[in-house]
Write a protein that holds these residues in place. Structure first.
Motif, PDB file in Angstrom:
ATOM      1  N   PRO A  84     -15.218  16.325 -11.888  1.00 14.38           N
ATOM      2  CA  PRO A  84     -15.641  16.887 -13.245  1.00 14.38           C
ATOM      3  C   PRO A  84     -16.173  18.138 -13.023  1.00 14.38           C
ATOM      4  N   ARG A  85     -16.173  19.154 -13.961  1.00  7.44           N
ATOM      5  CA  ARG A  85     -16.599  20.498 -13.866  1.00  7.44           C
ATOM      6  C   ARG A  85     -16.516  21.037 -15.358  1.00  7.44           C
ATOM      7  N   THR A  86     -17.546  22.045 -15.483  1.00  2.00           N
ATOM      8  CA  THR A  86     -17.420  22.795 -16.636  1.00  2.00           C
ATOM      9  C   THR A  86     -17.873  24.057 -15.948  1.00  2.00           C
ATOM     10  N   GLU A  87     -16.868  24.924 -15.873  1.00  2.00           N
ATOM     11  CA  GLU A  87     -17.180  26.333 -15.218  1.00  2.00           C
ATOM     12  C   GLU A  87     -16.603  27.294 -15.861  1.00  2.00           C
ATOM     13  N   ILE A  88     -17.162  28.675 -15.600  1.00  2.00           N
ATOM     14  CA  ILE A  88     -16.117  29.866 -15.778  1.00  2.00           C
ATOM     15  C   ILE A  88     -15.624  30.351 -14.588  1.00  2.00           C
ATOM     16  N   ARG A  89     -14.328  30.631 -14.399  1.00  2.00           N
ATOM     17  CA  ARG A  89     -13.820  31.294 -13.301  1.00  2.00           C
ATOM     18  C   ARG A  89     -13.503  32.756 -13.738  1.00  2.00           C
ATOM     19  N   ILE A  90     -14.178  33.402 -12.810  1.00  2.00           N
ATOM     20  CA  ILE A  90     -13.980  35.112 -13.003  1.00  2.00           C
ATOM     21  C   ILE A  90     -12.563  35.535 -12.572  1.00  2.00           C
ATOM     22  N   SER A  91     -11.706  35.671 -13.840  1.00  2.00           N
ATOM     23  CA  SER A  91     -10.106  35.959 -13.538  1.00  2.00           C
ATOM     24  C   SER A  91     -10.017  37.307 -13.400  1.00  2.00           C
ATOM     25  N   LYS A  92      -8.822  38.017 -12.827  1.00  2.00           N
ATOM     26  CA  LYS A  92      -8.276  39.449 -12.803  1.00  2.00           C
ATOM     27  C   LYS A  92      -9.126  39.962 -11.923  1.00  2.00           C
ATOM     28  N   HIS A  93     -10.071  39.501 -11.004  1.00  2.00           N
ATOM     29  CA  HIS A  93     -10.565  40.177 -10.026  1.00  2.00           C
ATOM     30  C   HIS A  93     -10.802  39.426  -8.719  1.00  2.00           C
ATOM     31  N   ILE A 117     -23.509  24.861  -8.677  1.00  5.46           N
ATOM     32  CA  ILE A 117     -23.858  25.696  -9.903  1.00  5.46           C
ATOM     33  C   ILE A 117     -23.166  27.119  -9.884  1.00  5.46           C
ATOM     34  N   MET A 118     -22.793  27.577  -8.589  1.00  3.96           N
ATOM     35  CA  MET A 118     -22.100  28.928  -8.250  1.00  3.96           C
ATOM     36  C   MET A 118     -21.257  28.554  -6.957  1.00  3.96           C
ATOM     37  N   GLN A 119     -20.166  29.365  -7.079  1.00  6.73           N
ATOM     38  CA  GLN A 119     -19.203  29.238  -5.761  1.00  6.73           C
ATOM     39  C   GLN A 119     -18.512  30.454  -5.864  1.00  6.73           C
ATOM     40  N   VAL A 120     -18.022  30.992  -4.351  1.00  8.49           N
ATOM     41  CA  VAL A 120     -17.008  31.812  -4.008  1.00  8.49           C
ATOM     42  C   VAL A 120     -15.966  30.799  -3.572  1.00  8.49           C
ATOM     43  N   PHE A 121     -14.876  30.936  -4.361  1.00  6.72           N
ATOM     44  CA  PHE A 121     -13.617  30.243  -3.993  1.00  6.72           C
ATOM     45  C   PHE A 121     -12.824  30.807  -3.058  1.00  6.72           C
ATOM     46  N   GLY A 122     -12.260  30.031  -2.226  1.00  8.62           N
ATOM     47  CA  GLY A 122     -11.265  30.206  -1.502  1.00  8.62           C
ATOM     48  C   GLY A 122     -11.766  30.476   0.021  1.00  8.62           C
ATOM     49  N   GLY A 123     -10.772  30.160   1.097  1.00 14.10           N
ATOM     50  CA  GLY A 123     -11.214  30.241   2.430  1.00 14.10           C
ATOM     51  C   GLY A 123     -10.001  29.604   3.383  1.00 14.10           C
ATOM     52  N   SER A 124     -10.078  29.676   4.693  1.00 13.14           N
ATOM     53  CA  SER A 124      -8.973  29.441   5.323  1.00 13.14           C
ATOM     54  C   SER A 124      -9.298  27.939   6.014  1.00 13.14           C
ATOM     55  N   SER A 125     -10.567  27.625   6.295  1.00 15.43           N
ATOM     56  CA  SER A 125     -11.234  26.478   6.700  1.00 15.43           C
ATOM     57  C   SER A 125     -11.717  25.445   5.595  1.00 15.43           C
ATOM     58  N   SER A 126     -11.696  25.965   4.263  1.00 16.08           N
ATOM     59  CA  SER A 126     -12.299  25.208   3.253  1.00 16.08           C
ATOM     60  C   SER A 126     -11.928  25.649   1.844  1.00 16.08           C
ATOM     61  N   ALA A 127     -11.860  24.923   1.156  1.00 13.35           N
ATOM     62  CA  ALA A 127     -11.437  25.348  -0.243  1.00 13.35           C
ATOM     63  C   ALA A 127     -12.468  26.405  -0.853  1.00 13.35           C
ATOM     64  N   THR A 128     -13.558  26.305  -0.430  1.00  9.78           N
ATOM     65  CA  THR A 128     -14.636  27.170  -0.709  1.00  9.78           C
ATOM     66  C   THR A 128     -15.289  27.990   0.247  1.00  9.78           C
ATOM     67  N   THR A 129     -15.797  29.068   0.073  1.00 14.79           N
ATOM     68  CA  THR A 129     -16.392  30.171   1.085  1.00 14.79           C
ATOM     69  C   THR A 129     -18.005  29.940   0.904  1.00 14.79           C
ATOM     70  N   LYS A 193     -17.044  31.724  -9.330  1.00 12.79           N
ATOM     71  CA  LYS A 193     -17.097  30.845 -10.425  1.00 12.79           C
ATOM     72  C   LYS A 193     -18.707  30.542 -10.475  1.00 12.79           C
ATOM     73  N   PHE A 194     -19.003  30.149 -11.810  1.00  5.06           N
ATOM     74  CA  PHE A 194     -20.440  29.609 -12.173  1.00  5.06           C
ATOM     75  C   PHE A 194     -20.289  28.577 -13.237  1.00  5.06           C
ATOM     76  N   GLY A 195     -21.312  27.571 -13.419  1.00  4.65           N
ATOM     77  CA  GLY A 195     -21.463  26.704 -14.265  1.00  4.65           C
ATOM     78  C   GLY A 195     -21.799  25.274 -13.512  1.00  4.65           C
ATOM     79  N   VAL A 196     -21.099  24.272 -13.854  1.00  7.63           N
ATOM     80  CA  VAL A 196     -21.709  22.880 -13.281  1.00  7.63           C
ATOM     81  C   VAL A 196     -20.318  22.310 -12.864  1.00  7.63           C
ATOM     82  N   TYR A 197     -20.352  21.845 -11.566  1.00 13.51           N
ATOM     83  CA  TYR A 197     -19.188  21.047 -10.601  1.00 13.51           C
ATOM     84  C   TYR A 197     -19.861  19.852  -9.917  1.00 13.51           C
ATOM     85  N   ALA A 198     -19.292  18.755 -10.320  1.00 14.09           N
ATOM     86  CA  ALA A 198     -20.149  17.509  -9.989  1.00 14.09           C
ATOM     87  C   ALA A 198     -19.961  17.351  -8.481  1.00 14.09           C
ATOM     88  N   GLN A 199     -20.962  16.860  -7.763  1.00 13.08           N
ATOM     89  CA  GLN A 199     -20.865  16.761  -6.261  1.00 13.08           C
ATOM     90  C   GLN A 199     -21.405  15.299  -5.915  1.00 13.08           C
TER      91      GLN A 199
END
Length: 218
Positions: A84-93, A117-129, A193-199
């Motif tokens: 579960p998450r409540t996050e804002i994705r910064i779109s169009k950038h 609480i904050m992530q850089v999404f995307g990567g080749s070896s993982s879903a996030t950087t 992305k920033f907000g809360v994403y359960a781990q």
């Protein structure tokens, strides 16, 4: 008469160490040399549990984004098996090359733990950087022993995350001090992305607040 030279030699390494430590802990402005990217409401896409209204997991008042989530909440879409998450994705950038930077001021109330609480999404070896997480009052880089900042509860702290895609490098500054400088997780389509994403080991309620969000690039 021989005591002073010995004392001098004993203290010299300590003096050198202290000078190096304080130099490395110097407060800087990580945004120097970057260009500010325009953001408006259309760039801020809210992701929240698919079965509840936005106002039950998100609030925006006086310039402050407030996010909260519970470990029993649903995912952000019905066909997703993510936490579960409540996050804002910064779109169009979204970006696939260059040097990009996220800046924002975060706040985590006491009791929140086991959450990104904050992530850089995307990567080749993982879903996030990159992921900034909170465990028992410490801000960490993923769930590694690398603690970026201790005792972050109930105070505002400045976050600057710089992602150099071509060099596969991520730098994290907390309150203007470089806390992490290391490899990322490879190329991909990236966004912030920033907000809360359960781990793992999540608390009963996870909350973060953010303000003064900016994006920069070179």
């Amino acid at each position: 008469m021989a005591v002073l030279p010995i004392l001098h030699l004993t203290l010299l390494p300590l003096i050198i160490y202290q000078a190096t430590f304080f130099a490395s802990a110097a407060v800087v402005d990580p945004t120097l040399g970057f260009t500010l990217v325009s953001l408006d409401n259309s760039n801020l896409v809210i992701q929240k549990p698919y079965n509840v209204p936005v106002n039950q997991r998100y609030n925006f008042t006086n310039g402050v984004h407030q996010f909260w989530i519970y470990p029993t909440d649903k995912s952000f879409k019905i066909d997703s098996n993510t936490q579960p998450r409540t996050e804002i994705r910064i779109s169009k950038h979204e970006y696939t090359s260059g040097i990009w930077q996220f800046e924002g001021y975060g706040y985590v109330p006491s009791g929140t733990s086991g959450v990104c609480i904050m992530q850089v999404f995307g990567g080749s070896s993982s879903a996030t950087t990159s992921q900034l997480r909170v465990y028992d009052g410490s801000l960490t880089y993923y769930k590694s022993p690398h603690v970026l900042s201790q005792n972050i509860y109930n105070r505002w702290f400045r976050v600057n995350a710089i992602h150099d895609v071509d060099a596969n490098n991520v730098k994290i500054y907390i309150d203007g001090v470089l806390k992490r400088d290391g490899v990322g997780c490879g190329a991909g389509t990236h966004y912030f992305k920033f907000g809360v994403y359960a781990q793992n080991d999540s608390s009963n309620c996870m909350e973060s607040r953010w303000k003064d969000i900016k994006v920069f690039k070179k």
